[in-house]
Design a protein around this motif. Structure first.
Motif, PDB file in Angstrom:
ATOM      1  N   TYR A 199       0.831  -1.354   0.081  1.00  0.00           N
ATOM      2  CA  TYR A 199      -0.074   0.003  -0.113  1.00  0.00           C
ATOM      3  C   TYR A 199       0.876   1.326  -0.128  1.00  0.00           C
ATOM      4  CZ  TYR A 199      -4.409  -2.686   1.069  1.00  0.00           C
ATOM      5  OH  TYR A 199      -5.439  -3.286   0.787  1.00  0.00           O
ATOM      6  N   ALA A 252       1.362   1.057  -4.237  1.00  0.00           N
ATOM      7  CA  ALA A 252       0.327   1.866  -4.638  1.00  0.00           C
ATOM      8  C   ALA A 252       0.602   3.432  -3.998  1.00  0.00           C
ATOM      9  CB  ALA A 252      -1.036   1.369  -3.634  1.00  0.00           C
ATOM     10  N   SER A 276      -5.199  -0.502  -6.226  1.00  0.00           N
ATOM     11  CA  SER A 276      -5.582  -0.527  -4.691  1.00  0.00           C
ATOM     12  C   SER A 276      -6.522   0.178  -4.182  1.00  0.00           C
ATOM     13  CB  SER A 276      -4.028  -0.195  -4.152  1.00  0.00           C
ATOM     14  OG  SER A 276      -3.897   1.162  -4.295  1.00  0.00           O
ATOM     15  N   PHE A 332      -8.068   1.638  -0.264  1.00  0.00           N
ATOM     16  CA  PHE A 332      -8.066   1.505   1.134  1.00  0.00           C
ATOM     17  C   PHE A 332      -9.219   2.355   1.855  1.00  0.00           C
ATOM     18  CE2 PHE A 332      -6.814   3.514   5.091  1.00  0.00           C
ATOM     19  CZ  PHE A 332      -6.511   2.259   5.886  1.00  0.00           C
TER      20      PHE A 332
END
Length: 338
Positions: free
Chosen positions: A218, A222, A251, A253
């Motif tokens: 992440y 990303a 990705s 989140f």
């Protein structure tokens, strides 16, 4: 409770030089114990070095917490203590002639780099030693256990070597996660060499050796990061780092403000990036670019796109401040990067 814990260490385990010897498990299950039968899996890294590095990090956290809570006396005490620990740590464990830390393992380099213990004038050469150990001595592999694994990947990115972290992540030979997959693993092993170990303490489903690998996906690949000055993703930092032969990342989140999206791909010499910034937030974004003129958003110059403010060029990247919304950026990469 944080203060009581640190003061317990000061009272019971701190030595006169402000280092700490107490440590039971070391860099547990590091790769140096592979193929050595029932050898104690504490690893090759100096246990006092590990303990003192974490002691320093805990004290720094406590000093920062005291500042946020406006406990001035505690902040001064723990800030001063951290400087004494740092001096003691480097006097005991660091050799400035060779720019090596005791044990000269990946873990012994990574912890000082991650926690800010390395003297500034020696930092570049310490980084060189770490990279040389990974790329030359270990042939592009990690050699850490669960302690070093927690910091290895992101620290490599933070010190300017995300490509080395990517090489580690891409390995299919032991030690590495790709090797586990090649042996039919669908979960993370407890040891790097579970397939050749005796059955004792040898789980095939234990996340210890995942470290912060998922977070590195992440944060680095990303590029989704929070701003420490505006926590909780009120302000988002998007800074993807394309590495190696990686051609795309998808990705998302789920933050407190909504879903953050960072999807990028490299296609026909261009970096194409779809991002979503949730409502009531802003972001600073970094786009690989030769210059600001090579960046477009939704097919037009970024200067003509609403909610986008160009800030600067920095190390081969165009930096923008963007408001909440959905954006599609395209940047023509340099010819040598195609």
């Amino acid at each position: 409770s944080m203060k009581k814990f640190v003061l317990f260490i000061v009272d019971r385990h701190q030595k006169p030089d402000f280092t700490v010897d107490k440590n039971n498990h070391g860099d547990w299950c590091d790769a140096s114990t592979m193929d050595k039968g029932t050898q104690d899996p504490v690893g090759s890294t100096s246990r006092p070095l590990i303990s003192t590095a974490y002691f320093y990090n805990n004290v720094k956290i406590l000093a920062r917490t005291a500042r946020l809570l406006e406990k001035a006396k505690d902040e001064i005490y723990f800030a001063n203590l951290s400087e004494k620990i740092k001096a003691g740590f480097n006097k005991r464990f660091f050799d400035p002639q060779t720019n090596t830390y005791e044990s000269a393992t990946q873990c012994s380099y990574v912890l000082p780099l991650a926690f800010g213990l390395v003297p500034p004038e020696n930092r570049d050469l310490v980084i060189e030693n770490l990279v040389e150990d990974i790329m030359v001595r270990q042939n592009g592999h990690l050699s850490v256990g669960l302690i070093g694994m927690q910091w290895l990947m992101q620290t490599l990115s933070d010190i300017g070597h995300p490509e080395v972290a990517y090489i580690i992540a891409s390995q299919t030979t032991r030690p590495g996660w790709g090797y586990m997959i090649s042996k039919g693993a669908t979960t993370i092993w407890e040891r790097w060499d579970t397939d050749t170990r005796d059955p004792g303490m040898n789980s095939e489903a234990l996340l210890m050796l995942a470290g912060n690998l998922e977070a590195w996906f992440y944060q680095t690949l990303a590029g989704i990061n929070y701003d420490p000055g505006q926590p909780g993703f009120k302000h988002i930092i998007l800074h993807p780092q394309p590495v190696g032969d990686l051609k795309f990342v998808k990705s998302s989140f789920k933050s407190l403000y909504g879903t953050i999206v960072s999807d990028w791909k490299i296609e026909e010499g261009s970096f194409i990036w779809n991002i979503t910034i949730p409502a009531n937030t802003t972001a600073t974004i970094y786009i690989p670019a030769e210059d600001v003129k090579s960046v477009r958003e939704s097919g037009q110059a970024t200067a003509n796109s609403e909610g986008i403010e160009f800030l600067r060029m920095e190390d081969g990247e165009a930096v923008y401040k963007v408001d909440s919304g959905e954006y599609v950026f395209l940047s023509v990469l340099k010819a040598e990067s195609k």
